[in-house]
Motif scaffolding. Structure first.
Motif, PDB file in Angstrom:
ATOM      1  N   PRO A 171       0.833  -0.976   0.023  1.00  0.00           N
ATOM      2  CA  PRO A 171       0.081   0.138  -0.118  1.00  0.00           C
ATOM      3  C   PRO A 171       0.838   1.293  -0.026  1.00  0.00           C
ATOM      4  O   PRO A 171       1.797   1.303   0.681  1.00  0.00           O
ATOM      5  CB  PRO A 171      -0.738  -0.350   1.251  1.00  0.00           C
ATOM      6  CG  PRO A 171      -0.864  -1.585   1.572  1.00  0.00           C
ATOM      7  CD  PRO A 171       0.350  -2.315   1.058  1.00  0.00           C
ATOM      8  N   GLN A 172       0.589   2.136  -0.954  1.00  0.00           N
ATOM      9  CA  GLN A 172       1.176   3.448  -0.836  1.00  0.00           C
ATOM     10  C   GLN A 172       0.487   4.662  -0.170  1.00  0.00           C
ATOM     11  O   GLN A 172      -0.180   5.463  -0.629  1.00  0.00           O
ATOM     12  CB  GLN A 172       1.170   3.876  -2.405  1.00  0.00           C
ATOM     13  CG  GLN A 172       2.266   5.112  -2.608  1.00  0.00           C
ATOM     14  CD  GLN A 172       2.366   5.352  -4.266  1.00  0.00           C
ATOM     15  OE1 GLN A 172       1.781   4.565  -5.116  1.00  0.00           O
ATOM     16  NE2 GLN A 172       3.095   6.407  -4.458  1.00  0.00           N
ATOM     17  N   ALA A 173       0.704   4.641   1.178  1.00  0.00           N
ATOM     18  CA  ALA A 173       0.023   5.298   2.188  1.00  0.00           C
ATOM     19  C   ALA A 173       0.697   5.315   3.373  1.00  0.00           C
ATOM     20  O   ALA A 173       1.500   4.597   3.815  1.00  0.00           O
ATOM     21  CB  ALA A 173      -1.525   4.793   2.172  1.00  0.00           C
TER      22      ALA A 173
ATOM     23  N   LEU B 237      10.771   7.859   6.746  1.00  0.00           N
ATOM     24  CA  LEU B 237      10.120   6.623   6.499  1.00  0.00           C
ATOM     25  C   LEU B 237       8.674   6.763   6.109  1.00  0.00           C
ATOM     26  O   LEU B 237       8.071   6.070   5.263  1.00  0.00           O
ATOM     27  CB  LEU B 237      10.109   5.752   7.824  1.00  0.00           C
ATOM     28  CG  LEU B 237      11.326   5.211   8.287  1.00  0.00           C
ATOM     29  CD1 LEU B 237      10.959   4.692   9.802  1.00  0.00           C
ATOM     30  CD2 LEU B 237      11.756   4.220   7.508  1.00  0.00           C
ATOM     31  N   ALA B 238       7.775   8.076   6.577  1.00  0.00           N
ATOM     32  CA  ALA B 238       6.462   8.147   6.204  1.00  0.00           C
ATOM     33  C   ALA B 238       6.700   8.659   4.641  1.00  0.00           C
ATOM     34  O   ALA B 238       5.671   8.197   3.822  1.00  0.00           O
ATOM     35  CB  ALA B 238       5.990   9.354   7.036  1.00  0.00           C
ATOM     36  N   ILE B 239       7.822   9.519   4.322  1.00  0.00           N
ATOM     37  CA  ILE B 239       7.782   9.853   2.950  1.00  0.00           C
ATOM     38  C   ILE B 239       8.051   8.519   1.903  1.00  0.00           C
ATOM     39  O   ILE B 239       7.397   8.505   1.081  1.00  0.00           O
ATOM     40  CB  ILE B 239       9.216  10.861   2.879  1.00  0.00           C
ATOM     41  CG1 ILE B 239       8.826  11.941   3.529  1.00  0.00           C
ATOM     42  CG2 ILE B 239       9.350  10.843   1.182  1.00  0.00           C
ATOM     43  CD1 ILE B 239       9.903  12.961   3.240  1.00  0.00           C
ATOM     44  N   ALA B 240       8.863   7.640   2.545  1.00  0.00           N
ATOM     45  CA  ALA B 240       9.178   6.108   1.813  1.00  0.00           C
ATOM     46  C   ALA B 240       7.869   5.529   1.496  1.00  0.00           C
ATOM     47  O   ALA B 240       7.610   5.034   0.634  1.00  0.00           O
ATOM     48  CB  ALA B 240      10.118   5.332   2.550  1.00  0.00           C
ATOM     49  N   ALA B 241       7.064   5.343   2.856  1.00  0.00           N
ATOM     50  CA  ALA B 241       5.793   4.836   2.639  1.00  0.00           C
ATOM     51  C   ALA B 241       4.738   5.273   1.656  1.00  0.00           C
ATOM     52  O   ALA B 241       4.207   4.654   0.919  1.00  0.00           O
ATOM     53  CB  ALA B 241       5.087   4.799   4.114  1.00  0.00           C
TER      54      ALA B 241
END
Length: 580
Positions: A252-254, A353-357
């Protein structure tokens, strides 16, 4: 009020002094740790039996919450190998891997662990972790490292295998060897070999080539990323997924979703013991890392507040799609070495990590599971330390027995039984060691006021005065031992007229021990022998004064053993010259 609030919110303390220099150092550390955490988080989620995105989710909100509530400036919180293995073992017993129930159970486990840790912190019960001895912890971690590495061989070989113990895993691997996927094997072995080389050989090579320390360090930490990129491109470019290579697939891209742990009574009951064990193991690992790193900069770690910080992190994981987390050794050392000044470095890592997610997850679609398994194997083999067996054998056979038993039980019966056995062994070792405390008969060192063991020193004694130095607190486990010891020394026909219990090492006398002292006093009184105490510590004396024992005792309490010697010993003294 501010001091009281800062006690529970350490961010108010270090945040007031935050400056531009600290920001720059924290940002650099965050970049390095983020690069390291992306493949590691995916890999540990695989180890826990969860979708890969769960590893990313478990590394965002927990890090942010720890930055607010934790006291360590360098501890990096997130998924770790041992806790991931414990999660898989616990959750696998209540739900089938890959189902919604499995994910809910993992959330529930994180929530229960978080609540338990917060509760311990609020009531300042961090000392409970001391019941796990270091040798037992070392044995458990060594066995866990072996289990984790073995469990990942199926991904490197490209076969289906199962099992929770070493025997089950090896048996299942052998039974399915005919299913080996050659392409997966090549990818897995190549990735494993590359990662081992990166860990040991890349940094020295880059330094010899003239690279600076920072560049060489960053390149070394980015080794797993290089393995991920290379193997992902290979799978995508050559269509290896169609040839049997297992891949991560769609992620998931979120950002982390809002989730709710399960509240079913049966689920909570089944996960209660595993949650407690995971909490204790995670806290012990985390606090040891935090205190080690803090000592290098003369900083202070508050164990009770660390419980609250780790508890908050786990609660955050429970409500954002994660699973149990703790402070990791490898990432914390990287964070420290990279120059992290404050917990803000963790917050910046969470943002990375949020940007990576949000933006990078589509890029891992073709990432082979074999590469993630190689990442885990290389990471956990550094945990395996069989030297603890040799060192404990040389120093303490009882500690060796505890280490060996923990390793064998963990490998043969599983991690939960292994860690539970470790806790019981730690407590049993303490009880065993204190059940027969060292009690030395002492005499006066000539020309001094000091008293030493008659079997180790040339000292003066009086055959009418028996002085016993008790080198342990007196409580229910060893109280009867002291009774029997005194009784054996004052047999019928002996010339002893006074027995002095030297209490310089006694920190506590519980009620059972008090009753034993009363029994000793009564027997000695019947024999016409005086019972005396010397060098009793203040808190112990305060407790004795609340009883009738001091009034009924047929002797005296002396401030020092030398005072007792002067009052009781006769001029005719014997010399004791016993060699060690």
């Amino acid at each position: 009020m501010r001091l009281s609030l800062a006690r529970y919110l350490p961010v108010l303390d270090w945040g007031r002094r935050y400056d531009r220099a600290a920001f720059a150092n924290d940002l650099i550390a965050a970049v390095i740790v983020t690069i390291m955490l992306i493949p590691q988080s995916l890999a540990y989620a695989l180890l826990a039996g969860l979708p890969p995105e769960a590893g990313i989710y478990a590394s965002i909100a927990p890090i942010l919450l720890y930055a607010v509530f934790g006291t360590s400036r360098a501890l990096a919180v997130g998924p770790v190998a041992v806790v991931s293995l414990l999660t898989a073992s616990a959750v696998g017993q209540v739900a089938e891997q890959g189902t919604a129930g499995y994910a809910v159970a993992a959330l529930t486990l994180a929530g229960m662990s978080g609540a338990f840790l917060v509760l311990l912190g609020v009531f300042r019960l961090g000392f409970l972790a001391n019941f796990l001895s270091h040798p037992v912890i070392a044995g458990f971690i060594t066995a866990s490292g072996i289990l984790i590495a073995t469990s990942q061989l199926k991904h490197i070989l490209g076969i289906q295998a199962h099992g929770h113990t070493l025997i089950e895993m090896v048996g299942s691997l052998v039974a399915h060897l005919d299913q080996i996927n050659p392409i997966t094997l090549v990818l897995g072995v190549a990735a494993t070999g590359f990662l081992f080389w990166v860990r040991r050989g890349l940094k020295p090579l880059l330094r010899r080539m003239g690279a600076g320390p920072l560049l060489a360090d960053v390149a070394t930490k980015a080794g797993p990323v290089a393995a991920v990129v290379a193997t992902t491109l290979a799978v995508w470019g050559f269509g290896l997924a169609d040839r049997g290579v297992a891949i991560v697939g769609s992620v998931p891209q979120a950002l982390p979703p809002l989730t709710l742990p399960g509240v079913a009574p049966d689920l909570i009951r089944q996960l209660a013991i595993p949650a407690i064990l995971i909490s204790i193991i995670g806290f012990v690992e985390s606090i040891s890392v935090a205190q080690t790193l803090a000592a290098k900069k003369r900083q202070r770690i508050d164990p009770d507040q660390e419980l609250i910080g780790l508890g908050a992190a786990n609660l955050g994981a429970a409500f954002t799609g994660g699973y149990p987390v703790t402070g990791g050794f490898a990432r914390s050392v990287v964070n420290f070495d990279a120059g992290a000044e404050t917990p803000a470095a963790g917050a910046f890592t969470a943002i990375g990590l949020a940007i990576a997610a949000v933006s990078l997850t589509p890029l891992v679609y073709f990432l082979p599971n074999a590469t993630l398994a190689a990442t885990i194997v290389v990471a956990v083999l550094s945990l395996v330390d069989f030297s603890i067996l040799r060192r404990t054998w040389d120093y303490s056979r009882s500690d060796f027995a505890a280490v060996a038993a923990t390793i064998v039980l963990t490998l043969t019966l599983g991690v939960e039984i292994g860690v539970a056995s470790g806790v019981l062994l730690s407590v049993a070792l303490h009880l065993f060691k204190t059940s027969k405390p060292h009690v030395a008969e002492v005499g006066l060192v000539p020309g001094s006021h000091h008293f030493r063991n008659i079997n180790r020193h040339d000292v003066a004694t009086d055959r009418h005065v028996l002085t016993l130095r008790i080198d342990e607190s007196l409580y229910f486990v060893n109280a009867r031992f002291l009774e029997d010891l005194v009784q054996d020394r004052v047999t019928d026909g002996c010339v002893i007229r006074h027995v002095v219990l030297m209490c310089s090492a006694v920190n506590e006398i519980d009620f059972s021990a008090l009753e034993s002292l009363e029994a000793i006093n009564q027997r000695l009184t019947d024999m016409g022998i005086g019972l005396h105490l010397s060098e009793v510590k203040g808190p112990v004396m305060d407790r004795l004064r609340t009883t009738h024992f001091l009034d009924e005792m047929n002797g005296r309490v002396f401030l020092s053993q030398y005072d007792a010697w002067q009052a009781l010993a006769r001029p005719e003294m014997d010399r004791a010259n016993a060699a060690e």
